[in-house]
Write a protein that holds these residues in place. Structure first.
Motif, PDB file in Angstrom:
ATOM      1  N   GLY A 121      20.352  14.513  -4.194  1.00 47.25           N
ATOM      2  CA  GLY A 121      19.015  14.326  -4.104  1.00 47.25           C
ATOM      3  C   GLY A 121      18.679  12.894  -3.336  1.00 47.25           C
ATOM      4  O   GLY A 121      19.572  12.163  -3.075  1.00 47.25           O
ATOM      5  N   ILE A 122      17.354  12.871  -2.582  1.00 45.15           N
ATOM      6  CA  ILE A 122      16.960  11.702  -1.762  1.00 45.15           C
ATOM      7  C   ILE A 122      15.900  11.130  -2.686  1.00 45.15           C
ATOM      8  O   ILE A 122      14.858  11.906  -3.019  1.00 45.15           O
ATOM      9  CB  ILE A 122      16.708  11.918  -0.466  1.00 45.15           C
ATOM     10  CG1 ILE A 122      17.979  12.502   0.314  1.00 45.15           C
ATOM     11  CG2 ILE A 122      16.171  10.480   0.408  1.00 45.15           C
ATOM     12  CD1 ILE A 122      17.473  13.123   1.679  1.00 45.15           C
ATOM     13  N   ALA A 123      15.486   9.673  -2.721  1.00 47.56           N
ATOM     14  CA  ALA A 123      14.730   9.233  -3.472  1.00 47.56           C
ATOM     15  C   ALA A 123      13.491   9.425  -2.621  1.00 47.56           C
ATOM     16  O   ALA A 123      13.406   8.823  -1.431  1.00 47.56           O
ATOM     17  CB  ALA A 123      14.892   7.788  -3.985  1.00 47.56           C
ATOM     18  N   SER A 124      12.134   9.651  -3.206  1.00 52.43           N
ATOM     19  CA  SER A 124      10.897   9.401  -2.402  1.00 52.43           C
ATOM     20  C   SER A 124      10.247   8.109  -2.900  1.00 52.43           C
ATOM     21  O   SER A 124       9.773   7.212  -2.095  1.00 52.43           O
ATOM     22  CB  SER A 124       9.985  10.474  -2.797  1.00 52.43           C
ATOM     23  OG  SER A 124       9.872  10.774  -4.319  1.00 52.43           O
ATOM     24  N   ALA A 125      10.269   7.701  -4.299  1.00 51.22           N
ATOM     25  CA  ALA A 125       9.715   6.527  -4.744  1.00 51.22           C
ATOM     26  C   ALA A 125      10.187   6.263  -6.246  1.00 51.22           C
ATOM     27  O   ALA A 125      10.661   7.200  -7.048  1.00 51.22           O
ATOM     28  CB  ALA A 125       8.271   6.830  -4.727  1.00 51.22           C
ATOM     29  N   ILE A 126       9.883   4.901  -6.467  1.00 44.44           N
ATOM     30  CA  ILE A 126      10.219   4.663  -8.018  1.00 44.44           C
ATOM     31  C   ILE A 126       8.801   4.144  -8.680  1.00 44.44           C
ATOM     32  O   ILE A 126       7.991   3.630  -8.116  1.00 44.44           O
ATOM     33  CB  ILE A 126      10.847   3.204  -8.294  1.00 44.44           C
ATOM     34  CG1 ILE A 126      12.405   3.372  -7.335  1.00 44.44           C
ATOM     35  CG2 ILE A 126      11.244   2.672  -9.526  1.00 44.44           C
ATOM     36  CD1 ILE A 126      13.071   2.046  -7.266  1.00 44.44           C
ATOM     37  N   TRP A 127       8.796   4.907  -9.694  1.00 47.79           N
ATOM     38  CA  TRP A 127       7.320   4.850 -10.481  1.00 47.79           C
ATOM     39  C   TRP A 127       7.198   3.266 -10.870  1.00 47.79           C
ATOM     40  O   TRP A 127       7.994   2.603 -11.161  1.00 47.79           O
ATOM     41  CB  TRP A 127       7.531   5.453 -11.875  1.00 47.79           C
ATOM     42  CG  TRP A 127       7.481   7.125 -11.732  1.00 47.79           C
ATOM     43  CD1 TRP A 127       7.436   7.833 -10.671  1.00 47.79           C
ATOM     44  CD2 TRP A 127       7.354   8.036 -13.109  1.00 47.79           C
ATOM     45  NE1 TRP A 127       7.449   9.137 -11.085  1.00 47.79           N
ATOM     46  CE2 TRP A 127       7.591   9.192 -12.339  1.00 47.79           C
ATOM     47  CE3 TRP A 127       7.466   7.804 -14.272  1.00 47.79           C
ATOM     48  CZ2 TRP A 127       7.543  10.397 -13.132  1.00 47.79           C
ATOM     49  CZ3 TRP A 127       7.263   9.020 -14.978  1.00 47.79           C
ATOM     50  CH2 TRP A 127       7.470  10.220 -14.605  1.00 47.79           C
ATOM     51  N   PRO A 128       5.857   2.959 -10.766  1.00 51.07           N
ATOM     52  CA  PRO A 128       5.745   1.628 -11.356  1.00 51.07           C
ATOM     53  C   PRO A 128       5.912   1.466 -12.890  1.00 51.07           C
ATOM     54  O   PRO A 128       5.755   2.478 -13.731  1.00 51.07           O
ATOM     55  CB  PRO A 128       3.958   1.646 -11.206  1.00 51.07           C
ATOM     56  CG  PRO A 128       3.523   3.126 -11.362  1.00 51.07           C
ATOM     57  CD  PRO A 128       4.713   3.712 -10.719  1.00 51.07           C
ATOM     58  N   HIS A 129       6.510   0.321 -13.302  1.00 47.85           N
ATOM     59  CA  HIS A 129       6.803   0.280 -14.637  1.00 47.85           C
ATOM     60  C   HIS A 129       6.999  -1.153 -14.972  1.00 47.85           C
ATOM     61  O   HIS A 129       6.670  -2.175 -14.181  1.00 47.85           O
ATOM     62  CB  HIS A 129       8.307   0.779 -14.743  1.00 47.85           C
ATOM     63  CG  HIS A 129       9.362   0.311 -13.708  1.00 47.85           C
ATOM     64  ND1 HIS A 129       9.461   0.598 -12.538  1.00 47.85           N
ATOM     65  CD2 HIS A 129      10.309  -0.868 -14.087  1.00 47.85           C
ATOM     66  CE1 HIS A 129      10.253  -0.139 -11.898  1.00 47.85           C
ATOM     67  NE2 HIS A 129      10.955  -0.810 -12.768  1.00 47.85           N
ATOM     68  N   GLY A 130       6.905  -1.368 -16.186  1.00 53.28           N
ATOM     69  CA  GLY A 130       7.105  -3.002 -16.889  1.00 53.28           C
ATOM     70  C   GLY A 130       7.487  -2.933 -18.128  1.00 53.28           C
ATOM     71  O   GLY A 130       7.858  -1.920 -18.892  1.00 53.28           O
ATOM     72  N   ARG A 131       7.519  -4.122 -18.647  1.00 53.73           N
ATOM     73  CA  ARG A 131       8.107  -4.363 -20.120  1.00 53.73           C
ATOM     74  C   ARG A 131       6.650  -5.339 -20.693  1.00 53.73           C
ATOM     75  O   ARG A 131       6.361  -6.529 -19.998  1.00 53.73           O
ATOM     76  CB  ARG A 131       9.356  -5.284 -20.236  1.00 53.73           C
ATOM     77  CG  ARG A 131      10.521  -4.286 -19.533  1.00 53.73           C
ATOM     78  CD  ARG A 131      11.890  -5.090 -19.642  1.00 53.73           C
ATOM     79  NE  ARG A 131      12.850  -4.063 -19.077  1.00 53.73           N
ATOM     80  CZ  ARG A 131      14.096  -4.643 -19.059  1.00 53.73           C
ATOM     81  NH1 ARG A 131      14.645  -5.556 -19.657  1.00 53.73           N
ATOM     82  NH2 ARG A 131      15.143  -3.647 -18.700  1.00 53.73           N
TER      83      ARG A 131
END
Length: 399
Positions: free
Chosen positions: A196-206
Motif C-alpha cells: 500500500g501507499i500511505a496517504s497521511a498519518i493521523w494526528p497523535h500525541g502522548r
C-alpha cells in the motif's frame, strides 16, 4: 541480512526485541548498518544527531533520493517495525545494481536514531532534531527511567551531545524521502493487497496524567479515610476506551508508574501515560478533552489531585501528494495496484514531511499485530516490497 539482524537485542524470555537508543543492542545494530554500507562501497557517515547514512553518489549535488527507516525497538517489540525498511533499502539498491541501473541522482539509505522513544519517552528523536522539531534544550532534558540524561547516554556511546541540533543543510540536499514499513494494522490483509501507499498519518500525541493521593497502610486504613489515586486512574483507563469508541479513534494507557509501589501500601502517586490518535484533529481533541474531564471528575470524587501534561504532539501529516501520485504511477506501470491508506502510527517520514517531500510504502502484515513479537510479514510479501521499492527508486533517481 535478516539472519544477521535477528539475534541482535533479542530477549530470550519474550522473543521480542529490546533495542533501546544508545545501548549495547543499539550499538550492535549500528555496527551492522555500517558493515552493510561499507560492504557495498557506499560512503558512510554519522550526522550530528547520531543518524547513520550510506550514500551512492555525492549528496552535495542535491536532489538526492533517500530511503530507510530505523533499527531501534519498543520494549519487547517485533522484528519488522523499522528493520524491514532498512533491510529493504539495501536489498533494493542491490536489485538496481543487478539491473545495471544508471543513477542520475544521489541515493541515500538512512537509519534514524531513537525512533521509538522507548528509552527517553519521546518518539523520533533523531529525525526531530534534524528537522528542528526538537530543540537542543528540550533534548538535553530528556531522561530515561534510571535518571540517565540523553546527553549522558550519547556521550557514553561515543557521540558528542553538544553537536546535536537542526540540520537544514542536510535536508536541503534531499529531493525525496521514501520509507518502506510493515503495515501496523490489517487494512492490506483485509483488502487482499500485498503493498500500500500511505496517504497521511493521523494526528497523535502522548499525555501524562499524575494522580496524587496519600500513601497509607493497606490493611489498617479505613476505606472512608483513603485518598487512593489508583481508583481514579483505573476509572480513567475505562473512560479512555469509551471516549475513543465514541469518536472512532484509539486511546490507550499503556504505561503506568506507581509510588511507593508496595503490595501492602496505598499509593501516593499513580502516573499514567495516555496515547491518543484519531483520523482528524477535531476527533482527537474530543477524545483527549473527554478523558481529561472524566479524570478530573473521578479524582475529585476520591479526594485526589490531578495534573495533566502533554508531553508530545504531532498534527495530521498529509504526505506529499505529487510524490504519492508518482509512486502510484511508477508501481502502476509495473502492473501493481497499491491502495492508498492512512495510518495511526508515527514515523520518521512524518517528521520530515514538513521539510522535504516524503512518501511511504506499506508491506502487508497478516497478523495485524505490531510492537509485539507476533508482528509478521511473509517472505514473499517482503520480496514484493523490495522490488516495489527498487522500482520506485529507479523511477525517481535513474535515467
Amino acid at each position: 541480512m535478516w539472519g544477521q539482524l535477528r539475534p541482535l537485542g533479542r530477549s530470550a524470555a519474550s522473543g521480542g526485541y529490546r533495542r533501546f537508543a544508545w545501548t549495547r543492542a543499539d550499538s550492535d545494530c549500528r555496527d551492522w548498518f555500517e558493515e552493510q554500507a561499507r560492504g557495498r562501497r557506499l560512503a558512510y557517515e554519522v550526522d550530528r544527531n547520531g543518524n547513520q547514512w550510506a550514500w551512492l553518489g555525492d549528496p552535495a549535488h542535491g536532489d538526492a533520493v533517500v530511503t530507510g527507516s530505523h533499527l531501534d525497538s519498543v520494549p519487547d517489540g517485533g522484528a519488522f517495525d523499522g528493520p524491514l525498511g532498512v533491510v529493504s533499502a539495501f536489498a533494493a539498491l542491490d536489485e538496481l545494481r543487478g539491473r545495471g541501473a544508471r543513477f542520475a541522482k544521489p541515493v541515500g539509505i538512512v537509519n534514524f536514531g531513537d525512533e521509538e522513544g522507548a528509552r527517553f519517552g519521546l518518539a523520533c528523536v533523531g529525525s526531530r532534531l534534524t528537522a528542528g522539531a526538537l530543540t537542543v534544550e528540550q533534548a538535553h532534558r530528556l531522561t530515561d527511567g534510571d535518571g540517565i540524561t540523553l546527553p549522558q547516554a550519547m556521550e557514553a556511546a561515543g557521540h558528542d551531545p553538544d553537536a546535536i541540533g537542526a540540520d537544514p543543510e542536510r535536508l536541503a540536499r534531499i529531493g525525496a524521502f521514501v520509507e518502506l514499513h510493515v503495515e501496523q494494522g490489517r487494512a492490506l490483509d483485509l483488502s487482499g493487497a500485498r503493498l500500500g501507499i500511505a496517504s497521511a498519518i493521523w494526528p497523535h500525541g502522548r499525555w501524562r496524567f499524575d494522580f496524587r493521593g496519600e500513601a497509607n497502610h493497606a490493611g489498617t486504613t479505613r476505606i472512608a479515610d483513603r485518598r487512593d489515586p489508583m481508583l481514579p486512574y483505573a476509572e480513567t483507563v475505562v473512560a479512555a476506551r469509551h471516549e475513543a469508541e465514541l469518536a472512532g479513534a484509539v486511546a490507550t494507557f499503556g504505561k503506568v508508574a506507581v509510588e511507593p509501589n508496595g503490595v501492602n501500601a496505598i499509593p501516593s502517586l499513580v502516573r499514567g501515560w495516555l496515547d491518543a490518535r484519531a483520523a482528524g484533529q477535531e476527533a482527537l481533541d474530543a477524545v483527549v478533552n473527554g478523558v481529561e474531564g472524566a479524570a478530573r471528575a473521578h479524582a475529585a470524587a476520591h479526594g485526589v489531585d490531578l495534573d495533566v501534561e502533554r508531553e508530545s504532539f504531532t498534527p495530521v501529516v498529509a504526505f506529499d501528494h505529487a510524490l504519492r501520485d508518482e509512486l502510484a504511477r511508477i508501481l502502476g506501470g509495473t502492473g501493481l495496484e497499491a491502495p492508498v491508506l492512512g495510518t495511526g502510527a508515527g514515523h520518521d517520514a512524518g517528521i520530515l514531511s514538513g521539510r522535504v517531500p516524503t512518501a511511504m510504502l506499506f508491506v502487508r502484515n497478516p497478523t495485524g499485530v505490531s510492537h509485539s513479537p507476533a508482528e509478521f510479514a511473509t517472505e514473499d510479501d517482503c520480496v514484493a516490497g523490495v522490488l516495489a521499492l527498487a522500482d520506485v527508486l529507479e523511477g525517481l533517481a535513474c535515467t
